[in-house]
Design a protein around this motif. Structure first.
Motif, PDB file in Angstrom:
ATOM      1  N   GLU A  68       1.043  -1.114   0.118  1.00 47.90           N
ATOM      2  CA  GLU A  68      -0.117  -0.424   0.326  1.00 47.90           C
ATOM      3  C   GLU A  68       1.321   0.873   0.446  1.00 47.90           C
ATOM      4  N   SER A  69       2.251   0.913   1.109  1.00 44.62           N
ATOM      5  CA  SER A  69       2.756   2.214   0.202  1.00 44.62           C
ATOM      6  C   SER A  69       3.378   2.704  -0.556  1.00 44.62           C
ATOM      7  N   GLU A  70       3.990   1.084  -1.779  1.00 44.51           N
ATOM      8  CA  GLU A  70       4.433   1.955  -2.661  1.00 44.51           C
ATOM      9  C   GLU A  70       3.328   2.006  -3.559  1.00 44.51           C
ATOM     10  N   ARG A  71       2.088   1.657  -3.439  1.00 45.99           N
ATOM     11  CA  ARG A  71       1.138   2.335  -4.424  1.00 45.99           C
ATOM     12  C   ARG A  71       0.818   4.117  -4.336  1.00 45.99           C
ATOM     13  N   ALA A  72       1.204   4.101  -3.354  1.00 44.18           N
ATOM     14  CA  ALA A  72       0.870   5.765  -2.921  1.00 44.18           C
ATOM     15  C   ALA A  72       1.120   6.470  -3.365  1.00 44.18           C
ATOM     16  N   ALA A  73       2.633   6.049  -3.780  1.00 45.00           N
ATOM     17  CA  ALA A  73       3.894   6.893  -4.130  1.00 45.00           C
ATOM     18  C   ALA A  73       3.819   6.951  -6.253  1.00 45.00           C
ATOM     19  N   ILE A  74       2.212   6.481  -6.256  1.00 43.23           N
ATOM     20  CA  ILE A  74       2.107   6.112  -7.968  1.00 43.23           C
ATOM     21  C   ILE A  74       1.145   7.583  -7.698  1.00 43.23           C
ATOM     22  N   HIS A  91      -1.842  -0.867 -11.869  1.00 42.98           N
ATOM     23  CA  HIS A  91      -2.980  -1.541 -11.284  1.00 42.98           C
ATOM     24  C   HIS A  91      -2.126  -2.928 -11.111  1.00 42.98           C
ATOM     25  N   ASP A  92      -1.121  -3.328 -11.405  1.00 43.55           N
ATOM     26  CA  ASP A  92      -0.504  -4.671 -10.959  1.00 43.55           C
ATOM     27  C   ASP A  92      -0.525  -5.013  -9.293  1.00 43.55           C
ATOM     28  N   LEU A  93      -0.375  -3.431  -8.650  1.00 43.36           N
ATOM     29  CA  LEU A  93      -0.562  -3.311  -7.394  1.00 43.36           C
ATOM     30  C   LEU A  93      -1.556  -3.715  -6.583  1.00 43.36           C
ATOM     31  N   ASP A  94      -2.602  -2.559  -7.233  1.00 43.69           N
ATOM     32  CA  ASP A  94      -4.046  -3.284  -7.172  1.00 43.69           C
ATOM     33  C   ASP A  94      -4.839  -4.021  -6.793  1.00 43.69           C
ATOM     34  N   ARG A  95      -3.790  -5.451  -7.946  1.00 45.04           N
ATOM     35  CA  ARG A  95      -4.685  -6.993  -7.786  1.00 45.04           C
ATOM     36  C   ARG A  95      -3.412  -7.241  -7.403  1.00 45.04           C
ATOM     37  N   GLU A  96      -2.503  -7.025  -6.465  1.00 46.38           N
ATOM     38  CA  GLU A  96      -1.617  -7.862  -5.857  1.00 46.38           C
ATOM     39  C   GLU A  96      -2.088  -7.302  -4.267  1.00 46.38           C
ATOM     40  N   LEU A  97      -2.639  -6.026  -3.697  1.00 49.46           N
ATOM     41  CA  LEU A  97      -3.440  -5.965  -2.668  1.00 49.46           C
ATOM     42  C   LEU A  97      -4.391  -6.642  -2.722  1.00 49.46           C
ATOM     43  N   ALA A  98      -4.900  -6.132  -3.508  1.00 45.10           N
ATOM     44  CA  ALA A  98      -6.862  -7.013  -3.077  1.00 45.10           C
ATOM     45  C   ALA A  98      -6.451  -8.813  -3.132  1.00 45.10           C
ATOM     46  N   GLY A  99      -5.305  -8.993  -4.264  1.00 48.44           N
ATOM     47  CA  GLY A  99      -5.179 -10.872  -3.360  1.00 48.44           C
ATOM     48  C   GLY A  99      -4.917 -11.124  -2.173  1.00 48.44           C
ATOM     49  N   LEU A 100      -3.755  -9.963  -1.265  1.00 41.15           N
ATOM     50  CA  LEU A 100      -3.414 -10.021  -0.322  1.00 41.15           C
ATOM     51  C   LEU A 100      -3.957  -9.517   0.708  1.00 41.15           C
ATOM     52  N   GLN A 101      -5.435  -8.780   0.479  1.00 40.44           N
ATOM     53  CA  GLN A 101      -6.257  -8.495   1.004  1.00 40.44           C
ATOM     54  C   GLN A 101      -7.138  -9.781   1.555  1.00 40.44           C
ATOM     55  N   ALA A 102      -7.618 -10.478   0.658  1.00 44.91           N
ATOM     56  CA  ALA A 102      -8.747 -11.452   0.431  1.00 44.91           C
ATOM     57  C   ALA A 102      -8.190 -12.318   1.276  1.00 44.91           C
ATOM     58  N   LYS A 103      -6.629 -12.856   1.390  1.00 45.11           N
ATOM     59  CA  LYS A 103      -5.784 -13.943   1.882  1.00 45.11           C
ATOM     60  C   LYS A 103      -5.791 -13.447   3.057  1.00 45.11           C
ATOM     61  N   PHE A 104      -5.700 -12.773   3.239  1.00 48.00           N
ATOM     62  CA  PHE A 104      -5.874 -11.465   4.787  1.00 48.00           C
ATOM     63  C   PHE A 104      -7.287 -12.145   5.579  1.00 48.00           C
ATOM     64  N   ASP A 105      -8.080 -11.464   4.591  1.00 52.56           N
ATOM     65  CA  ASP A 105      -9.525 -11.904   4.979  1.00 52.56           C
ATOM     66  C   ASP A 105      -9.967 -12.866   5.335  1.00 52.56           C
TER      67      ASP A 105
END
Length: 896
Positions: free
Chosen positions: A396-402, A518-532
């Motif tokens: 999320e920190s990396e995505r916020a920098a874009i 967009h790649d980070l969004d998909r990765e974040l979605a996967g990590l968030q789904a795994k965390f959830d």
């Protein structure tokens, strides 16, 4: 026509300055909340193009902003390949400029009216479609796309222009000079006989109506005279019949014969009445004797019935006494069995309780072991969730920098496209120089740089060249190249400014950064789904709750160990759980069986006792019945003996037989006299005498009346008048038939000509239908359009064998069809006239469901490849999946 940029200042609720643009040549989506000013923006554009800059009065006041100020509209648009810039400040000034010239004030308004081909609105009249040109058809106000009248009136206002495009398409023109003259002659003669609605004229002086009234009047008078003559003949015939009838009524022999028949009938009636009185007395005697005989038979039958019932009840009483003895023995055995089963239940219940206690301790030991396993799994899942949360925070920190997003990239691409377009326009207007030097010759620029003679030069500014063997040549390009150069530089500057504000060196870097986002969004979605999923697997909302739950599990584990005791062997107890449970179930099964058996035994004992009570009641009932019957038999014998009762019954039967024989003889005599026939003959004779007297009086009155009517008719003058009228009537009928044939002939000519015109007109619909059908099939694959051939507007759909009128369709379907028709008309205009107006929709699909809305978006996206489409919407997220230039209205305010 294509809109490039819109600037609005102090127009109604759009206070201050608002700049919307640049607008894409394809699809542009302008989003804004309700009441933010989207519809006001559309009204501002319409006012800028179609309202005169000198507008005053109430119409001028309606444009003013709430906070005061002078409304100003600036529009940049392209029409016929020429860029125009319109600046209009209501009440002050108006200018229109392009590469061909510059106009101001009323001249600018006249040029604008010529370009857009609309009628100027005057006074306070309502704005109509002809006051907005073709844009009235293609600019759809909010909440009007589904209204058939809006589309119909817009097409009607420009039907001639659309019809001309259709006629050019099919190379057919309906009408001509000779046809017009023929139609005028036919219409003139047609109007002699018929109204515009096709009804036959019925005025006072109309030819056919007057002839028909004259014929009707003569026919009525002729018919009246014929009726008078017919009435005279009928009266003469009726008088002759009345005289004959009067003669028959006065015949005295007929009356004498009728009186003789009446006297004979009355004598026969008196004899019948005497026999009927004797028959009634005999019937009463028969009834009396029958009652006495029946009474004696009933008494004998009652005595026999009492004796039969006494014997039956005595036999049943003995049977009931034997049954009671057997039942008492069965009741005693059942009581002993119930007592034994009660003892078995007590013993089995105690054994089952002991086995159940052992089973509960074993189950508690098993639950302790399962809790230890759950605590271990919970600790493992918690550690993995905390690790995933740390990775999620880093991404999320990396995505916020874009900083780049889809909207910024769309703006960047639009600026890039604008720069390229301006560059292409500049190159198209540049002066092209092609060099063909002789061998050994060369050319160079003024600063000495050599020129490549194999490539042409496109010059956009004054340039000096050096040619060997010739000298210098100075080239000054014509046209407004400086303005085009300035616009290209402005477009380049806007593109560079956007790149600098986003921090990218070029468009490719921005696109790569957005792809990384967009790649980070998909990765974040996967990590968030795994965390959830990890938190969901342990039933916690976050890691803190999971740690709290783990501690609770550990505390519960300690309490469970303490409850079993420190000395308890948990593994041994856990292994004994199945055996203890099986033993407890076995005891419980046996206990249930014994209870069921005891219940059944109790029910059998209760049934035996109930049967015993029933038999006691029946025994008492039979004993009372036998006693009463014995007393009744003794009483009957004491009243009269059996022999005396039988002798009395035989005597009553003899008297009954004698009375019946007398009654039969009387009825036989009555039947031979036939009372009904005698009474009928009496009534017939009375009726005949009365009828003869009535007929004589009636015949006399009829003769007197007819003689007076015949004297008053006077038939001689009637015959002469009737002959004259019939001759005149034949002449008028011939004249009327000729006029009717002439009227039918002119009507047939008019209908035949109209049918041919309709046939030609129907061909005009086919080009529109061919362009409308592909759009319609994308929305309704099995539908065919129904189009009004005269007005060129859709009137419904044909689906299979069912034709559905436009007003029968849902609001959502009507608004979708209205937009598809506009797309088809735009295709027609673009193909026949070279371009079509831009399509501007203000929340035009609010009644469409999700499936239809998705299809309409696909259709609009495809149409935007050929023409400009601008969408004003309060739900821009609904259009996010389309490749479109997106503008948020709130970001268009200058200085905000």
């Amino acid at each position: 026509m294509r809109l490039a940029c819109i600037t609005v200042r102090d127009f109604r609720k759009l206070a201050g300055e608002w700049r919307i643009g640049p607008l894409a040549p394809g699809l542009t989506v302008i989003g804004g909340d309700n009441e933010e000013g989207k519809s006001t923006l559309l009204e501002a554009v319409k006012a800028g193009l179609f309202e005169h800059w000198k507008i005053s009065g109430q119409q001028r006041q309606s444009l003013n902003p709430r906070g005061g100020g002078s409304p100003r509209i600036e529009l940049v648009f392209e029409l016929g390949g020429v860029d125009y810039e319109l600046k209009k400040e209501f009440g002050r000034d108006c200018t229109l400029a392009c590469s061909r010239g510059r106009w101001r004030g009323d001249e600018a308004e006249a040029e604008l009216q010529r370009l857009l081909r609309f009628e100027r609105r005057h006074g306070r009249g309502e704005r109509r479609p002809q006051h907005q040109g073709l844009l009235a058809l293609f600019w759809v106000d909010q909440g009007t796309s589904f209204l058939p009248d809006q589309l119909t009136s817009a097409i009607e206002a420009h039907r001639d222009r659309l019809r001309a495009a259709l006629e050019r398409e099919i190379e057919t023109v309906v009408g001509g000079t000779r046809l017009a003259a023929l139609r005028a002659r036919i219409d003139k003669n047609y109007e002699r006989f018929y109204t515009p609605k096709g009804q036959e004229r019925a005025g006072k002086d109309d030819e056919l109506a007057k002839l028909r009234r004259d014929v009707a009047a003569l026919e009525a008078e002729t018919e009246r005279l014929r009726r008078v003559r017919t009435t005279y003949d009928e009266k003469i015939d009726a008088l002759q019949r009345a005289l004959e009838k009067l003669a028959r009524a006065r015949d005295r022999d007929v009356l004498v014969r009728a009186q003789a028949r009446l006297d004979r009938a009355r004598e026969a009636r008196d004899r019948i009445e005497r026999l009927e009185e004797q028959r009634e007395r005999t019937r009463i005697l028969v009834q009396k004797e029958r009652s006495e005989t029946e009474r004696l038979e009933q008494a004998a039958n009652q005595r026999a019935e009492r004796r039969r019932r006494l014997a039956r009840d005595e036999e049943e009483l003995r049977k009931v006494e034997r049954q009671r003895e057997e039942l008492e023995a069965r009741i005693e055995r059942a009581q002993q069995r119930c007592s034994n089963l009660d003892q078995d239940q007590i013993r089995l219940a105690e054994a089952a309780a002991c086995a159940l206690d052992r089973s509960e301790r074993a189950r508690a030991a098993r639950e302790l072991l399962e809790r230890e396993e759950r605590a271990t799994r919970l600790r493992t899942a918690l550690e993995e969730a905390e690790c995933t949360a740390a990775t999620l925070a880093r991404r999320e920190s990396e995505r916020a920098a874009i900083r780049i997003d889809a909207r910024n990239l769309a703006l960047l691409r639009a600026a890039f496209d604008e720069r390229e377009r301006r560059e292409a326009v500049l190159r198209a207007q540049a002066t092209r120089i092609e060099l063909f030097p002789e061998p050994g010759r060369s050319a160079r620029t003024a600063d000495g740089a050599p020129l490549d003679a194999s490539r042409p030069l496109d010059l956009t500014a004054p340039t000096e060249l050096i040619l060997d063997g010739f000298g210098r040549i100075r080239i000054s390009p014509g046209g407004d190249l400086a303005e085009l150069e300035r616009r290209r530089e402005e477009a380049s500057e806007r593109f560079r400014a956007l790149l600098d504000s986003l921090g990218f060196p070029d468009l490719q870097a921005a696109e790569a950064a957005l792809q990384r986002r967009h790649d980070l969004d998909r990765e974040l979605a996967g990590l968030q789904a795994k965390f959830d999923n990890l938190l969901k697997s342990i039933g916690a909302a976050d890691c803190a709750a999971a740690r709290k739950r783990l501690q609770a599990e550990l505390d519960e584990l300690e309490r469970s160990r303490a409850a079993l005791g420190a000395e308890a062997e948990v593994r041994n107890l856990e292994r004994d759980v199945e055996a203890a449970a099986a033993e407890a179930r076995a005891y419980q099964v046996r206990l249930n069986e014994v209870r069921a058996e005891a219940t059944k035994a109790g029910e059998e004992l209760a049934a035996l006792r109930e049967e015993d009570a029933r038999l006691r009641g029946r025994h008492e009932e039979l004993l009372n019945s036998v006693t009463a019957l014995r007393e009744a038999v003794l009483a009957d014998e004491a009243e009269i003996s059996e022999a005396d009762l039988e002798a009395e019954r035989r005597r009553a039967e003899e008297r009954l037989a004698n009375a019946r024989a007398l009654l039969g003889a009387i009825e036989t005599e009555l039947e031979s006299l036939d009372p009904a026939r005698v009474r009928a003959e009496e009534r017939a004779a009375q009726d005949e005498i009365a009828k003869l007297k009535s007929e004589e009086a009636e015949a006399q009155r009829e003769v007197d009346q007819l003689q007076g009517e015949v004297r008053g008719l006077g038939v001689e003058a009637c015959d002469a008048r009737l002959e004259e009228l019939e001759r005149r009537l034949d002449e008028l009928r011939a004249q009327l038939a000729a006029s009717e044939r002439e009227a039918r002939a002119w009507k047939l000519l008019r209908e035949t000509l109209s049918e041919q015109e309709r046939k030609l007109t129907s061909d005009l619909v086919e080009p529109l239908r061919q362009r409308f059908l592909p759009y319609l099939r994308k929305l309704f694959p099995d539908a065919e359009p129904l189009v009004d051939r005269q007005r060129l507007v859709p009137i419904g759909l044909q689906r299979g064998d069912a034709a559905e009128r436009l007003e029968e369709l849902s609001v959502g379907t009507r608004e979708q069809l209205a937009i598809l028709v506009r797309l088809a008309l735009a295709d027609l205009l673009r193909e026949r006239e070279g371009e079509a107006p831009c399509l501007l929709l203000d929340d035009a699909l609010v009644f469409s469901d999700e499936r239809r809305f998705a299809r309409m978006k696909t259709i609009l996206a495809g149409a935007a490849e050929q023409q400009q489409i601008v969408i004003l919407t309060c739900r821009p997220r609904d259009w996010a999946d389309l490749q479109a230039h997106r503008i948020l209205l709130e970001s268009c305010r200058v200085g905000a």
